[in-house]
Design an enzyme around this catalytic site. Sequence first.
Site, mmCIF file in Angstrom:
data_model
loop_
_atom_site.group_PDB
_atom_site.id
_atom_site.type_symbol
_atom_site.label_atom_id
_atom_site.label_comp_id
_atom_site.label_asym_id
_atom_site.label_seq_id
_atom_site.Cartn_x
_atom_site.Cartn_y
_atom_site.Cartn_z
ATOM 1 C CE LYS A 9 -4.036 -2.164 2.185
ATOM 2 N NZ LYS A 9 -5.117 -2.010 3.199
ATOM 3 C CE1 TYR A 49 -9.455 -3.227 0.024
ATOM 4 C CE2 TYR A 49 -8.830 -1.098 -0.876
ATOM 5 C CZ TYR A 49 -8.497 -2.272 -0.221
ATOM 6 O OH TYR A 49 -7.191 -2.490 0.192
ATOM 7 C CG ASN A 112 -4.164 -2.581 6.728
ATOM 8 O OD1 ASN A 112 -3.911 -2.171 5.593
ATOM 9 N ND2 ASN A 112 -5.276 -3.221 7.015
ATOM 10 C CG HIS A 115 -5.246 -6.357 -0.816
ATOM 11 N ND1 HIS A 115 -6.504 -6.483 -0.277
ATOM 12 C CD2 HIS A 115 -5.175 -7.267 -1.834
ATOM 13 C CE1 HIS A 115 -7.169 -7.416 -0.949
ATOM 14 N NE2 HIS A 115 -6.381 -7.908 -1.898
ATOM 15 C CD GLU A 126 -8.368 -9.679 -4.111
ATOM 16 O OE1 GLU A 126 -7.217 -10.018 -3.776
ATOM 17 O OE2 GLU A 126 -9.249 -9.344 -3.304
HETATM 18 N N1 UDP Z 1 -10.319 -0.906 6.650
HETATM 19 C C1 UDP Z 1 -10.453 0.272 7.366
HETATM 20 N N2 UDP Z 1 -11.203 0.278 8.524
HETATM 21 C C2 UDP Z 1 -11.821 -0.868 8.971
HETATM 22 C C3 UDP Z 1 -11.669 -2.057 8.226
HETATM 23 C C4 UDP Z 1 -10.906 -2.049 7.072
HETATM 24 O O1 UDP Z 1 -9.924 1.300 6.983
HETATM 25 O O2 UDP Z 1 -12.482 -0.814 10.032
HETATM 26 C C5 UDP Z 1 -9.477 -0.910 5.426
HETATM 27 C C6 UDP Z 1 -8.105 -1.534 5.686
HETATM 28 O O3 UDP Z 1 -7.136 -0.820 4.948
HETATM 29 C C7 UDP Z 1 -8.300 -2.934 5.135
HETATM 30 C C8 UDP Z 1 -9.203 -2.651 3.933
HETATM 31 O O4 UDP Z 1 -10.101 -1.660 4.407
HETATM 32 O O5 UDP Z 1 -7.068 -3.546 4.788
HETATM 33 C C9 UDP Z 1 -9.975 -3.846 3.421
HETATM 34 O O6 UDP Z 1 -10.736 -4.389 4.460
HETATM 35 P P1 UDP Z 1 -10.889 -5.968 4.624
HETATM 36 O O7 UDP Z 1 -11.971 -6.197 5.636
HETATM 37 O O8 UDP Z 1 -11.024 -6.613 3.299
HETATM 38 O O9 UDP Z 1 -9.506 -6.362 5.351
HETATM 39 P P2 UDP Z 1 -8.179 -7.099 4.781
HETATM 40 O O10 UDP Z 1 -8.628 -8.168 3.842
HETATM 41 O O11 UDP Z 1 -7.332 -6.045 4.131
HETATM 42 O O12 UDP Z 1 -7.512 -7.648 6.016
HETATM 43 MG MG MG Z 2 -9.921 -8.063 2.285
#
Ligand code: UDP
Ligand code: MG
Length: 153
Positions: A9, A49, A112, A115, A126
């Site tokens: 990211k 997303y 974080n 991805h 993806e």
């Molecule tokens: N995200 C966020 N706030 C939240 C949950 C997710 O900003 O409360 C963002 C975060 O960057 C995350 C992305 O949205 O990596 C995608 O969310 P997902 O639930 O798919 O999590 P991931 O698969 O990345 O662990």
């Molecule tokens: Mg995800």
Amino acid sequence: MERTLVILKPGCLQRGLVGEVISRFEKRGLQLVAMKMVQLDEEILKEHYAHLLDKPFFPWLRDGMMAAPVILCCWEGYNAVQVVRDMAGATRSSKAVPGTIRGDYSVSSQENIVHTSDSLENAEIELKRFFVESDFCNYTSPLNPFKYAPDEM
Ligand code: UDP
Ligand code: MG
């Protein structure tokens, strides 16, 4: 063998963590088969997303993912989807276990670092979203017999 998508990211790039994060996947024994640096736009982020479009934080997530370029990587290996997902750690980095990428390099739920695809089915979707077929380099590592049992290759 499985293939999965990792997106380094904007924060990973800006904070100078690209080498360290890629190094972790290499050292684990995964093989890099495609990589490119791109500036994401709103259109592709709405698709990527889509499951989060109605969340109040979506605009922040979208803007964060467009704040600098990202690095798209395809990693290949035995059980690669789950292995990479586990290496990334929990979405909410403040809860991510130390030793995971998020647990070592971040504390934010949004910013974080990486991805990672969450299932084999989504990995395929993806990878098609971000790469074309000619982006994938098919090569066999001579180290495979030192990394895998015959039925794992
Ligand atoms: N995200 C966020 N706030 C939240 C949950 C997710 O900003 O409360 C963002 C975060 O960057 C995350 C992305 O949205 O990596 C995608 O969310 P997902 O639930 O798919 O999590 P991931 O698969 O990345 O662990
Ligand atoms: Mg995800």
